[in-house]
Design a protein around this motif. Structure first.
Motif, PDB file in Angstrom:
ATOM      1  N   ASN A  90     -42.842  -5.548  46.266  1.00 15.80           N
ATOM      2  CA  ASN A  90     -43.897  -4.802  46.985  1.00 15.80           C
ATOM      3  C   ASN A  90     -43.733  -3.301  46.758  1.00 15.80           C
ATOM      4  O   ASN A  90     -42.747  -2.860  46.167  1.00 15.80           O
ATOM      5  N   MET A 105     -42.260 -11.533  43.163  1.00 16.09           N
ATOM      6  CA  MET A 105     -43.292 -10.780  43.873  1.00 16.09           C
ATOM      7  C   MET A 105     -42.630  -9.632  44.628  1.00 16.09           C
ATOM      8  O   MET A 105     -42.115  -9.817  45.725  1.00 16.09           O
ATOM      9  N   VAL A 139     -45.486  -9.674  37.560  1.00 10.26           N
ATOM     10  CA  VAL A 139     -46.948  -9.622  37.591  1.00 10.26           C
ATOM     11  C   VAL A 139     -47.495 -10.476  38.734  1.00 10.26           C
ATOM     12  O   VAL A 139     -47.241 -11.684  38.787  1.00 10.26           O
ATOM     13  N   LYS A 174     -50.104  -4.877  34.109  1.00 12.57           N
ATOM     14  CA  LYS A 174     -51.066  -5.281  35.146  1.00 12.57           C
ATOM     15  C   LYS A 174     -51.558  -6.708  34.851  1.00 12.57           C
ATOM     16  O   LYS A 174     -51.605  -7.106  33.679  1.00 12.57           O
TER      17      LYS A 174
HETATM   18  N1  NAP Z   1     -47.145  -1.387  42.191  1.00  9.61           N
HETATM   19  C1  NAP Z   1     -46.590  -2.262  43.028  1.00  9.61           C
HETATM   20  O1  NAP Z   1     -46.092  -1.899  44.087  1.00  9.61           O
HETATM   21  C2  NAP Z   1     -46.516  -3.711  42.702  1.00  9.61           C
HETATM   22  C3  NAP Z   1     -46.123  -4.623  43.682  1.00  9.61           C
HETATM   23  C4  NAP Z   1     -46.036  -5.978  43.337  1.00  9.61           C
HETATM   24  C5  NAP Z   1     -46.305  -6.386  42.046  1.00  9.61           C
HETATM   25  N2  NAP Z   1     -46.697  -5.471  41.132  1.00  9.61           N
HETATM   26  C6  NAP Z   1     -47.003  -5.927  39.780  1.00  9.61           C
HETATM   27  O2  NAP Z   1     -46.291  -5.149  38.851  1.00  9.61           O
HETATM   28  C7  NAP Z   1     -47.044  -5.052  37.656  1.00  9.61           C
HETATM   29  C8  NAP Z   1     -47.036  -3.605  37.197  1.00  9.61           C
HETATM   30  O3  NAP Z   1     -47.644  -2.819  38.200  1.00  9.61           O
HETATM   31  P1  NAP Z   1     -47.555  -1.221  38.165  1.00  9.61           P
HETATM   32  O4  NAP Z   1     -47.934  -0.769  39.521  1.00  9.61           O
HETATM   33  O5  NAP Z   1     -46.272  -0.778  37.570  1.00  9.61           O
HETATM   34  O6  NAP Z   1     -48.755  -0.916  37.156  1.00  9.61           O
HETATM   35  P2  NAP Z   1     -48.938   0.327  36.174  1.00  9.61           P
HETATM   36  O7  NAP Z   1     -48.278   1.535  36.719  1.00  9.61           O
HETATM   37  O8  NAP Z   1     -50.370   0.388  35.802  1.00  9.61           O
HETATM   38  O9  NAP Z   1     -48.093  -0.139  34.889  1.00  9.61           O
HETATM   39  C9  NAP Z   1     -48.570  -0.987  33.915  1.00  9.61           C
HETATM   40  C10 NAP Z   1     -48.140  -0.410  32.585  1.00  9.61           C
HETATM   41  O10 NAP Z   1     -48.547  -1.280  31.535  1.00  9.61           O
HETATM   42  C11 NAP Z   1     -48.991  -0.469  30.469  1.00  9.61           C
HETATM   43  N3  NAP Z   1     -49.843  -1.245  29.562  1.00  9.61           N
HETATM   44  C12 NAP Z   1     -51.205  -1.342  29.498  1.00  9.61           C
HETATM   45  N4  NAP Z   1     -51.570  -2.141  28.485  1.00  9.61           N
HETATM   46  C13 NAP Z   1     -50.426  -2.562  27.889  1.00  9.61           C
HETATM   47  C14 NAP Z   1     -50.150  -3.390  26.777  1.00  9.61           C
HETATM   48  N5  NAP Z   1     -51.109  -3.977  26.087  1.00  9.61           N
HETATM   49  N6  NAP Z   1     -48.853  -3.593  26.446  1.00  9.61           N
HETATM   50  C15 NAP Z   1     -47.843  -3.010  27.124  1.00  9.61           C
HETATM   51  N7  NAP Z   1     -48.052  -2.200  28.192  1.00  9.61           N
HETATM   52  C16 NAP Z   1     -49.318  -1.981  28.558  1.00  9.61           C
HETATM   53  C17 NAP Z   1     -49.722   0.652  31.148  1.00  9.61           C
HETATM   54  O11 NAP Z   1     -49.880   1.728  30.263  1.00  9.61           O
HETATM   55  P3  NAP Z   1     -51.084   2.784  30.535  1.00  9.61           P
HETATM   56  O12 NAP Z   1     -50.858   3.362  31.880  1.00  9.61           O
HETATM   57  O13 NAP Z   1     -50.931   3.742  29.445  1.00  9.61           O
HETATM   58  O14 NAP Z   1     -52.351   1.965  30.459  1.00  9.61           O
HETATM   59  C18 NAP Z   1     -48.760   0.956  32.305  1.00  9.61           C
HETATM   60  O15 NAP Z   1     -47.756   1.829  31.896  1.00  9.61           O
HETATM   61  C19 NAP Z   1     -48.441  -5.578  37.962  1.00  9.61           C
HETATM   62  O16 NAP Z   1     -48.625  -6.813  37.331  1.00  9.61           O
HETATM   63  C20 NAP Z   1     -48.474  -5.753  39.453  1.00  9.61           C
HETATM   64  O17 NAP Z   1     -49.174  -6.919  39.810  1.00  9.61           O
HETATM   65  C21 NAP Z   1     -46.810  -4.154  41.425  1.00  9.61           C
END
Ligand code: NAP
Length: 285
Positions: A122, A120, A99, A74
């Motif tokens: 989605n 980026m 990210v 995140k």
């Molecule tokens: N979701 C989307 O559709 C989307 C779209 C565009 C861009 N993004 C980007 O993609 C990125 C990831 O999003 P996501 O939706 O996959 O988020 P997410 O499900 O919260 O995944 C983030 C992961 O990082 C882990 N984490 C936390 N602290 C950490 C550390 N210090 N070192 C290593 N890993 C750690 C978390 O573990 P815990 O859960 O155990 O804390 C979680 O597994 C974000 O930056 C977001 O901006 C996402």
């Protein structure tokens, strides 16, 4: 896709899983060559069992021997993770960031690393129907661009852009876009309930109408305005509804929303670059 090195994921949440699933489905890489890291052991077990990938709680261990490292934490975790990885990445390797809001400059300075892809995606990426816009740092080779393209294809469609400014524009249009669509979906479902449909039936009618219209527009060579004209008979129901929607300013409100998201994305990116210590309150969504 990769030579002999691994593919590492720093952060193994929803998006990392979507990428792993897509990469394995497209047989781009064997699961043993994928290593993911994160703080929660239970999550690691889940990924190991589901996909046969390797997993560790240690980010530096995950990136050891990695030819490509995907940064999939995140935005608020980025300031903690970048210093951990300094000096740990193979200088000839590629970093692929998904990210939101983390600029090439922030990543380059924070990692002291050359070859970087900023992308980026989605949320429809979670079902392999994503739209990802991406760009590269000057130090990224043509071969690394091809590797990045293959990895991002695992999330759905992708478009490369030369200028990083398009990433902020994409954040406002395709990145934030699902939020606009879900709001419209919700409003239409509520309108159906208002008419007297059950919520279940209204949701089905609206979902299939959006899906079908999007597919029709994608496959047709006609502009959406022409497709809209095709369903608008003189004095008919569509003409009556469209008059009310235009009168209510739907087109202007959507444009203003997209513009506001673009300004917000730019200001968040600038704040990140200005704050080497990375203020944790700065988030991209
Ligand atoms: N979701 C989307 O559709 C989307 C779209 C565009 C861009 N993004 C980007 O993609 C990125 C990831 O999003 P996501 O939706 O996959 O988020 P997410 O499900 O919260 O995944 C983030 C992961 O990082 C882990 N984490 C936390 N602290 C950490 C550390 N210090 N070192 C290593 N890993 C750690 C978390 O573990 P815990 O859960 O155990 O804390 C979680 O597994 C974000 O930056 C977001 O901006 C996402």
């Amino acid at each position: 896709m990769l030579h002999s090195g691994n593919l590492a994921f720093v952060g193994s949440g929803v998006m990392a899983e979507a990428m792993i699933k897509g990469i394995l489905k497209q047989q781009l890489l064997a699961p043993q060559r994928i290593v993911a890291s994160g703080p929660r052991v239970a999550r690691g077990r889940e990924l190991e069992q589901r996909y046969g990938v390797r997993w560790t709680t240690d980010n530096t261990e995950a990136v050891r021997g990695a030819e490509v490292t995907v940064l999939s934490v995140k935005p608020q975790v980025v300031p903690k993770v970048l210093p951990e990885l300094v000096g740990q990445l193979d200088p000839s390797s590629l970093v692929l960031s998904i990210v939101a809001g983390a600029t090439l400059k922030t990543l380059h300075d924070g990692l002291n690393h050359g070859a970087i892809i900023r992308s980026m995606p989605n949320t429809p990426a979670q079902v392999g129907a994503g739209m990802t816009v991406w760009t590269v740092s000057a130090e990224t080779s043509a071969e690394q661009k091809a590797q990045g393209k293959a990895i991002l294809s695992a999330l759905g469609e992708e478009i490369f852009v030369e200028d990083e400014n398009y990433l902020d524009m994409a954040t406002a249009l395709s990145g934030t876009g699902p939020a606009y669509v879900f709001l419209v979906m919700e409003a239409l479902i509520d309108a159906g309930v208002h008419l007297g449909f059950s919520r279940r039936i209204s949701q089905k009618l609206v979902t299939e109408t959006l899906l079908g219209s999007a597919l029709f527009a994608k496959e047709s060579s006609a502009h959406p305005a022409e497709l809209k004209n095709m369903v608008t008979s003189p004095g008919g129901t569509s003409a009556e509804a469209l008059y009310q929607l235009e009168k209510g300013g739907l087109r202007t409100v959507l444009s203003r929303g997209v513009w506001a998201a673009y300004q917000r994305s730019r200001s968040l990116g600038r704040a990140e670059e200005r704050t080497p210590n990375h203020d944790n309150s700065v988030q991209a969504h």
